[in-house]
Each structure stands twice: as structure tokens, then as C-alpha cells.
Design a protein around this motif. Structure first.
Motif, PDB file in Angstrom:
ATOM      1  N   HIS A   3       0.827  -1.154   0.040  1.00  0.00           N
ATOM      2  CA  HIS A   3      -0.075  -0.038  -0.017  1.00  0.00           C
ATOM      3  C   HIS A   3       0.968   1.125  -0.044  1.00  0.00           C
ATOM      4  O   HIS A   3       1.290   1.635  -1.044  1.00  0.00           O
ATOM      5  CB  HIS A   3      -0.886  -0.125   1.247  1.00  0.00           C
ATOM      6  CG  HIS A   3      -2.072  -0.956   1.110  1.00  0.00           C
ATOM      7  ND1 HIS A   3      -1.852  -2.550   1.347  1.00  0.00           N
ATOM      8  CD2 HIS A   3      -3.378  -0.870   0.747  1.00  0.00           C
ATOM      9  CE1 HIS A   3      -2.979  -3.172   1.143  1.00  0.00           C
ATOM     10  NE2 HIS A   3      -3.933  -2.004   0.663  1.00  0.00           N
ATOM     11  N   ASP A  58      -4.194   1.571  -3.865  1.00  0.00           N
ATOM     12  CA  ASP A  58      -4.861   2.741  -3.692  1.00  0.00           C
ATOM     13  C   ASP A  58      -4.326   4.199  -4.464  1.00  0.00           C
ATOM     14  O   ASP A  58      -4.695   5.009  -4.489  1.00  0.00           O
ATOM     15  CB  ASP A  58      -4.761   2.984  -2.188  1.00  0.00           C
ATOM     16  CG  ASP A  58      -5.436   2.184  -1.309  1.00  0.00           C
ATOM     17  OD1 ASP A  58      -6.305   1.447  -1.785  1.00  0.00           O
ATOM     18  OD2 ASP A  58      -5.036   1.958  -0.326  1.00  0.00           O
ATOM     19  N   TYR A  60      -1.234   5.868  -3.841  1.00  0.00           N
ATOM     20  CA  TYR A  60      -0.630   6.934  -2.853  1.00  0.00           C
ATOM     21  C   TYR A  60       0.348   7.493  -3.711  1.00  0.00           C
ATOM     22  O   TYR A  60       1.109   7.149  -4.451  1.00  0.00           O
ATOM     23  CB  TYR A  60      -0.112   6.458  -1.676  1.00  0.00           C
ATOM     24  CG  TYR A  60      -1.308   5.839  -0.881  1.00  0.00           C
ATOM     25  CD1 TYR A  60      -2.230   6.572  -0.242  1.00  0.00           C
ATOM     26  CD2 TYR A  60      -1.185   4.556  -0.343  1.00  0.00           C
ATOM     27  CE1 TYR A  60      -3.329   6.023   0.332  1.00  0.00           C
ATOM     28  CE2 TYR A  60      -2.040   3.729   0.308  1.00  0.00           C
ATOM     29  CZ  TYR A  60      -3.097   4.664   0.765  1.00  0.00           C
ATOM     30  OH  TYR A  60      -4.140   4.015   1.801  1.00  0.00           O
ATOM     31  N   HIS A  86     -10.768   9.534  -6.984  1.00  0.00           N
ATOM     32  CA  HIS A  86      -9.956  10.296  -5.774  1.00  0.00           C
ATOM     33  C   HIS A  86      -8.687  10.821  -6.561  1.00  0.00           C
ATOM     34  O   HIS A  86      -7.898  11.142  -5.557  1.00  0.00           O
ATOM     35  CB  HIS A  86      -9.873   9.439  -4.471  1.00  0.00           C
ATOM     36  CG  HIS A  86     -11.048   9.198  -3.614  1.00  0.00           C
ATOM     37  ND1 HIS A  86     -12.086   8.573  -4.154  1.00  0.00           N
ATOM     38  CD2 HIS A  86     -11.444   9.763  -2.348  1.00  0.00           C
ATOM     39  CE1 HIS A  86     -12.996   8.476  -3.000  1.00  0.00           C
ATOM     40  NE2 HIS A  86     -12.770   9.227  -2.181  1.00  0.00           N
ATOM     41  N   ASN A  91      -6.886   9.907   1.085  1.00  0.00           N
ATOM     42  CA  ASN A  91      -7.613   8.708   1.154  1.00  0.00           C
ATOM     43  C   ASN A  91      -8.838   8.819   2.362  1.00  0.00           C
ATOM     44  O   ASN A  91      -8.757   8.203   3.474  1.00  0.00           O
ATOM     45  CB  ASN A  91      -6.663   7.522   1.712  1.00  0.00           C
ATOM     46  CG  ASN A  91      -5.876   8.093   3.186  1.00  0.00           C
ATOM     47  OD1 ASN A  91      -5.844   9.434   3.383  1.00  0.00           O
ATOM     48  ND2 ASN A  91      -5.654   6.991   3.774  1.00  0.00           N
ATOM     49  N   TRP A  93     -11.464   7.451   2.559  1.00  0.00           N
ATOM     50  CA  TRP A  93     -12.231   6.117   3.018  1.00  0.00           C
ATOM     51  C   TRP A  93     -11.436   5.326   4.347  1.00  0.00           C
ATOM     52  O   TRP A  93     -12.090   4.612   4.815  1.00  0.00           O
ATOM     53  CB  TRP A  93     -12.113   4.949   1.900  1.00  0.00           C
ATOM     54  CG  TRP A  93     -10.717   4.465   1.547  1.00  0.00           C
ATOM     55  CD1 TRP A  93     -10.130   3.702   2.208  1.00  0.00           C
ATOM     56  CD2 TRP A  93      -9.937   5.307   0.499  1.00  0.00           C
ATOM     57  NE1 TRP A  93      -8.821   3.501   1.398  1.00  0.00           N
ATOM     58  CE2 TRP A  93      -8.802   4.601   0.387  1.00  0.00           C
ATOM     59  CE3 TRP A  93     -10.192   6.313  -0.469  1.00  0.00           C
ATOM     60  CZ2 TRP A  93      -7.954   5.159  -0.406  1.00  0.00           C
ATOM     61  CZ3 TRP A  93      -9.473   6.260  -1.365  1.00  0.00           C
ATOM     62  CH2 TRP A  93      -8.158   5.842  -1.467  1.00  0.00           C
ATOM     63  N   ASP A  94     -10.351   5.677   4.863  1.00  0.00           N
ATOM     64  CA  ASP A  94      -9.549   5.214   5.795  1.00  0.00           C
ATOM     65  C   ASP A  94      -9.687   6.273   7.113  1.00  0.00           C
ATOM     66  O   ASP A  94     -10.022   7.613   6.887  1.00  0.00           O
ATOM     67  CB  ASP A  94      -8.204   5.256   5.444  1.00  0.00           C
ATOM     68  CG  ASP A  94      -7.844   3.780   4.764  1.00  0.00           C
ATOM     69  OD1 ASP A  94      -8.699   2.955   5.082  1.00  0.00           O
ATOM     70  OD2 ASP A  94      -6.862   3.617   4.116  1.00  0.00           O
ATOM     71  N   ARG A  99      -3.590  10.574   3.865  1.00  0.00           N
ATOM     72  CA  ARG A  99      -2.513  10.274   2.786  1.00  0.00           C
ATOM     73  C   ARG A  99      -2.946  10.957   1.351  1.00  0.00           C
ATOM     74  O   ARG A  99      -4.070  10.737   1.234  1.00  0.00           O
ATOM     75  CB  ARG A  99      -2.214   8.659   2.594  1.00  0.00           C
ATOM     76  CG  ARG A  99      -1.653   7.989   3.901  1.00  0.00           C
ATOM     77  CD  ARG A  99      -1.461   6.703   3.472  1.00  0.00           C
ATOM     78  NE  ARG A  99      -1.195   5.850   4.933  1.00  0.00           N
ATOM     79  CZ  ARG A  99      -0.114   5.518   5.457  1.00  0.00           C
ATOM     80  NH1 ARG A  99       1.046   6.229   5.007  1.00  0.00           N
ATOM     81  NH2 ARG A  99       0.033   4.852   6.522  1.00  0.00           N
ATOM     82  N   LEU A 101      -2.987  11.358  -2.599  1.00  0.00           N
ATOM     83  CA  LEU A 101      -3.009  10.188  -3.556  1.00  0.00           C
ATOM     84  C   LEU A 101      -2.402  10.953  -4.843  1.00  0.00           C
ATOM     85  O   LEU A 101      -2.382  12.022  -5.171  1.00  0.00           O
ATOM     86  CB  LEU A 101      -4.260   9.828  -3.943  1.00  0.00           C
ATOM     87  CG  LEU A 101      -5.032   9.320  -2.982  1.00  0.00           C
ATOM     88  CD1 LEU A 101      -6.765   9.290  -3.117  1.00  0.00           C
ATOM     89  CD2 LEU A 101      -4.678   7.785  -2.544  1.00  0.00           C
ATOM     90  N   HIS A 124     -13.245   3.258  -3.820  1.00  0.00           N
ATOM     91  CA  HIS A 124     -12.763   2.421  -2.808  1.00  0.00           C
ATOM     92  C   HIS A 124     -14.092   1.727  -2.011  1.00  0.00           C
ATOM     93  O   HIS A 124     -13.948   1.613  -0.560  1.00  0.00           O
ATOM     94  CB  HIS A 124     -11.870   3.101  -1.794  1.00  0.00           C
ATOM     95  CG  HIS A 124     -10.825   2.098  -1.236  1.00  0.00           C
ATOM     96  ND1 HIS A 124     -11.289   1.352  -0.133  1.00  0.00           N
ATOM     97  CD2 HIS A 124      -9.501   1.845  -1.736  1.00  0.00           C
ATOM     98  CE1 HIS A 124     -10.204   0.565   0.119  1.00  0.00           C
ATOM     99  NE2 HIS A 124      -9.020   0.871  -0.891  1.00  0.00           N
TER     100      HIS A 124
END
Length: 225
Positions: A3, A58, A60, A86, A91, A93-94, A99, A101, A124
Motif C-alpha cells: 500500500h 490505492d 498513493y 479520488h 484517502n 475512506w480510511d 495520505r 493520492l 474504494h
């Protein structure tokens, strides 16, 4: 399955430090393995058995900033599964840490550097928790959005949270050449490819043990044992 590549506190345990990633890639290289994208792995695995598919979920920004230069040191490439809705965002969704992207220019630069760009859906969202119409949108719209950014066909999909449903798998086969899961309740195939997580705790010995275990399972699944 990677990740983030970062030095921050990591309560979700989803990152490796640049130092650890370099050590892991050096271990693969020293033992004659070659890290490649999923597209390359699927195209060449019959001809060369010592390939390891490298995936980064993801999208990042630290992939472009930290991971890609390390992979380049060893002549490796990877697949980055991008959350299409996104791009250039965060992020959300976390839970924290927040973080960044990759943005569209980062994505294009990574593809031009030899890395594969795949889809991780639009938002996500776990495919097993949404209705069939939303699944279809997540699959088709994310592919279209990323192809607009890259100007190239997007061939691979990665199920958010590794969640595979029968409908999602059926729809994935219509739009993608392959898809990655984690462990799947459905039989493993080209649209539910299992992967194993690699993290900061995976020094050389643990990494090699994970690879050996995976190869043993593959041989058992193919009736070689």
C-alpha cells in the motif's frame, strides 16, 4: 501486495518504510527473482518462473515519490491500482493518517516509466456491500476515467478490501483482462487472483517464507504435489 511507502506512524499497518522496501527488493534480486507488473506476470509466467507480481493498492502519491525510484534501482516495475474518483485527493475512506493520492500527471508519469495502472474502483467501496448497479458503475466508470487520464487501455482491476462477490466477479470478466483479490471465498482464477500482504515486519526471512508458502499452495492447487 503493498500500500503506502512512508515513515509516518502507521496505526492501520498498511505501509513499509523506504528502507524496508529497498531491503525487500534487494532480497528478491539477490535470489534471482524479478519484480514485475501483473500484466507482465500474466503474459510471461509460463516462460519464466522466477517472476514476482508487485502491486501497490490505492495510488498513493508516495508511490511516485518513494517506491518507483527504489523499484527502478533494481530494474523492477509494478502495478498501481488507482481509486479513480479520488485522483489528486486523499484517502478519505480510511481513518488517519491522511495520505495524498497521485494526481493525473503523476499517473501518466508512472505509466510512462513502465508501471502498469489498474483500477481500484471509483470510490474504494467494497463490491460485496453495494447493489449490482453500483458494482457496474464502479467497474465501468473507473476504467473509463483512468483510460482518459492515461490514454491507454486499463486491463486490471483490484477489489477494494479484497471483497469479491459473485456478481462483481461476473462483471469484472466483461470489462477487464484480470482482477486481484486478497484471499477469495470463490475459486481462484484470473479474475480473483490471490495476493499476500507485505509490510514493515517482513524482513528477508519472513518475505522468503511467504513466497515459498505461496508457491507451495500454487503447486498444490495445480495438482503438482
Amino acid at each position: 501486495m503493498y500500500h503506502a511507502v512512508a515513515e509516518e506512524l502507521d496505526p492501520l499497518m498498511v505501509q513499509v518504510t523506504p528502507r524496508r522496501l529497498r531491503q525487500q527488493m534487494a532480497t528478491l534480486k539477490r535470489l534471482g527473482y524479478r519484480g514485475v507488473s501483473m500484466e507482465q506476470l500474466l503474459a510471461e509466467h509460463d516462460a519464466e518462473s522466477r517472476l514476482v507480481g508487485l502491486t501497490f493498492d490505492d495510488g498513493y502519491a508516495d508511490f511516485a515519490e518513494r517506491a518507483a525510484p527504489i523499484l527502478d534501482e533494481f530494474g523492477f516495475n509494478a502495478t498501481v491500482f488507482v481509486v479513480a474518483g479520488h485522483v489528486g485527493g486523499i484517502n478519505d475512506w480510511d481513518s488517519p493518517p491522511v495520505r495524498r493520492l497521485m494526481d493525473a500527471s503523476d499517473i501518466r508519469a508512472m505509466q510512462q516509466a513502465g508501471h502498469e495502472i489498474g483500477s481500484h474502483g471509483v470510490s474504494h467501496t467494497a463490491m460485496s456491500k453495494i447493489c449490482n448497479e453500483e458494482v457496474d458503475t464502479e467497474l465501468k466508470l473507473s476504467k473509463s476515467m483512468l483510460e482518459t487520464i492515461t490514454g491507454h487501455s486499463v486491463k486490471g482491476f483490484c477489489y477494494p478490501y479484497g471483497a469479491v462477490s459473485a456478481h462483481a466477479l461476473s462483471e469484472v470478466t466483461r470489462h477487464y483482462d484480470y482482477a486481484c483479490a486478497v484471499s477469495s471465498p470463490l475459486p481462484a482464477n484470473q479474475w480473483a487472483i490471490p495476493r499476500f500482504f507485505v509490510g514493515e515486519e517482513d524482513g528477508p526471512s519472513r518475505l522468503l517464507a511467504k513466497i515459498a508458502l505461496r508457491r507451495l499452495r500454487e503447486r498444490r492447487n495445480h495438482g503438482e504435489l
